[in-house]
Enzyme design. Structure first.
Site, PDB file in Angstrom:
ATOM      1  N   HIS A   1       0.900  -1.203   0.108  1.00 18.50           N
ATOM      2  CA  HIS A   1      -0.098  -0.061   0.015  1.00 18.50           C
ATOM      3  C   HIS A   1       0.888   1.236   0.030  1.00 18.50           C
ATOM      4  CE1 HIS A   1      -2.791   2.806   1.628  1.00 18.50           C
ATOM      5  NE2 HIS A   1      -3.759   1.968   1.213  1.00 18.50           N
TER       6      HIS A   1
ATOM      7  N   ASP B   1       2.982  -3.663   8.168  1.00 22.92           N
ATOM      8  CA  ASP B   1       1.761  -3.317   8.039  1.00 22.92           C
ATOM      9  C   ASP B   1       0.658  -4.305   8.153  1.00 22.92           C
ATOM     10  OD1 ASP B   1      -0.664  -2.330   6.894  1.00 22.92           O
ATOM     11  OD2 ASP B   1       0.169  -1.707   4.870  1.00 22.92           O
TER      12      ASP B   1
ATOM     13  N   CYS C   1      -4.769   2.380  -3.846  1.00 25.00           N
ATOM     14  CA  CYS C   1      -3.609   2.958  -3.096  1.00 25.00           C
ATOM     15  C   CYS C   1      -2.288   1.986  -3.487  1.00 25.00           C
ATOM     16  CB  CYS C   1      -3.677   3.170  -1.707  1.00 25.00           C
ATOM     17  SG  CYS C   1      -4.987   4.473  -1.325  1.00 25.00           S
TER      18      CYS C   1
ATOM     19  N   LYS D   1     -10.445  -0.213  10.536  1.00 26.86           N
ATOM     20  CA  LYS D   1     -10.606  -1.534   9.792  1.00 26.86           C
ATOM     21  C   LYS D   1     -11.062  -2.576  10.530  1.00 26.86           C
ATOM     22  CE  LYS D   1      -7.247   0.084   6.146  1.00 26.86           C
ATOM     23  NZ  LYS D   1      -8.050   0.247   5.132  1.00 26.86           N
TER      24      LYS D   1
ATOM     25  N   GLN E   1      -4.391  -4.895   7.082  1.00 24.94           N
ATOM     26  CA  GLN E   1      -5.468  -5.988   6.763  1.00 24.94           C
ATOM     27  C   GLN E   1      -5.434  -7.232   7.263  1.00 24.94           C
ATOM     28  OE1 GLN E   1      -7.548  -5.142   4.660  1.00 24.94           O
ATOM     29  NE2 GLN E   1      -7.006  -3.163   3.981  1.00 24.94           N
TER      30      GLN E   1
END
Length: 406
Positions: free
Chosen positions: A121, A198, A361, A224, A201
């Site tokens: 991302h 990261d 993104c 999220k 997700q």
């Protein structure tokens, strides 16, 4: 896991959009919020709205206890060793920028290497681009296999002794690829690099154990994972956070202030200057309570079943290209031959189905895939196979409509 009982806790799902019951397949962008989170925010503002760490009055004490209690919930959720390793930020983007701006600038120099992947991302790409430009370091990319996965042999070859930082998505927001973070961390550490993950997700959808992954830093976003917008987390190993300098200066992150010099508070507060995101942290704590009550393993299993069902149904539609590996997280990114993803999303919206369309993104990944944009359906604990059936019917309608138009 009773999906109907879970859906009952999400008020926004019980509405019609364009004359159809809402199907929300855009949780990778932001999740919907359950009543326990909404009520926790409402309760804070109605009953004990106050600043934290400042006053000794009752409301201030209640707010401080709730804010720091949320930090402990995050620590437990990630299995961090200490609450001092949990920094509240505005989100994944802010967390990654903090690492790049503080740890990166202090430890990366000309001739060093920063290693990422094509699937990142922009939030886990641009900060490292900028750090490389500022320091004279080299930005390197781990190659991807044809299905969008990573081969550890490529990691071995790409991460050299010159690497200082390896930054990688735990789960790709486009491909759904679940990366072998623990194995990548082992390789990186053997070469003296730190690992930045990261987890935007992954944290909402599966158990994330920072000690098991052995990552040095990890970033996530509350919005999220059923929490409010504007709140996120940076986990960092204490040994690194203690060495790092804050990048925001002002009230509450200080220890002593003299006319020409100041000293900083201990962890984690030296990185939380100004009035922190109090309501957001409390809401995130409520979201963690909710997710843990449902069970992260149950959520992961449910989403896996939905993704596999969607893949099997989409395979029956001629002219659809699906991107990413067969074994994936709970999202499906695709294109319909001859139809722009924005047009697909518009037709689905007319049917009450919300999906994402665009470059997500992740423009370098779009170029790697050989497309300018894709459509994406992303699932969460409140979605059902019946909703996927509606999604498939709408895809058929979109395909037929544009075949007649063109």
């Amino acid at each position: 896991m009773n999906v109907n009982n879970i859906r009952a806790l999400f008020p926004i799902l019980h509405q019609d959009v364009n004359g159809h019951p809402l199907v929300y397949f855009d949780s990778a962008a932001t999740s919907q919020k359950p009543l326990p989170v909404i009520e926790a925010l409402d309760r804070y503002y109605r009953e004990y709205n106050s600043n934290v760490h400042r006053g000794v009055h009752t409301l201030g004490t209640k707010a401080t206890d709730a804010y720091e209690g949320a930090r402990e919930k995050v620590r437990r959720f990630l299995n961090a060793q200490s609450a001092q390793e949990i920094i509240f930020t505005r989100g994944t983007t802010a967390s990654l920028n903090l690492v790049a701006s503080s740890y990166g600038r202090a430890n990366v120099k000309e001739g060093d290497e920063i290693v990422i992947t094509y699937m990142e991302h922009h939030s886990n790409l641009i900060p490292w681009q900028q750090l490389a430009k500022q320091t004279g370091a080299t930005l390197k990319y781990i190659p991807l296999q044809e299905d969008g996965t990573i081969d550890l042999r490529d990691v071995e070859e790409t991460v050299t002794e010159a690497a200082k930082i390896v930054a990688i998505a735990h789960v790709s927001n486009v491909l759904g690829t679940i990366n072998p973070v623990r194995e990548i961390a082992r390789i990186a550490h053997e070469r003296g690099a730190v690992v930045v993950v990261d987890a935007a997700q992954s944290a909402p959808h599966m158990k994330v154990d920072v000690q098991e992954l052995d990552c040095d830093f990890l970033a996530l976003s509350g919005h999220k994972m059923c929490g409010p917008t504007g709140i996120g987390v940076l986990y960092g190993k204490k040994k690194w956070l203690e060495q790092m300098e804050p990048i925001e200066f002002g009230g509450e992150m200080i220890d002593f202030v003299e006319l020409y010099d100041s000293t900083w508070k201990e962890l984690p507060w030296k990185f939380e200057g100004g009035t922190p995101i109090i309501a957001g942290a409390i809401g995130l704590g409520a979201a963690i309570d909710f997710l843990e009550q449902v069970g992260l393993d149950a959520i992961a299993a449910h989403e896996h079943e939905l993704a596999q069902y969607a893949l099997s149904r989409m395979a029956d539609i001629e002219g659809i290209t699906v991107y990413g590996p067969k074994e994936r997280a709970g999202l499906v990114t695709f294109n319909i031959d001859g139809v722009h993803p924005h047009d697909v999303a518009t037709v689905l919206d007319a049917e009450g189905i919300a999906i994402r369309a665009g470059h997500h993104c992740a423009q370098p990944l779009m170029k790697w895939l050989g497309v300018t944009a894709t459509a994406r359906a992303s699932f969460y604990l409140y979605n059902t196979k019946e909703e996927i059936d509606r999604f498939i019917a709408a895809l058929q309608k979109a395909k037929e409509y544009f075949s007649h138009v063109f």
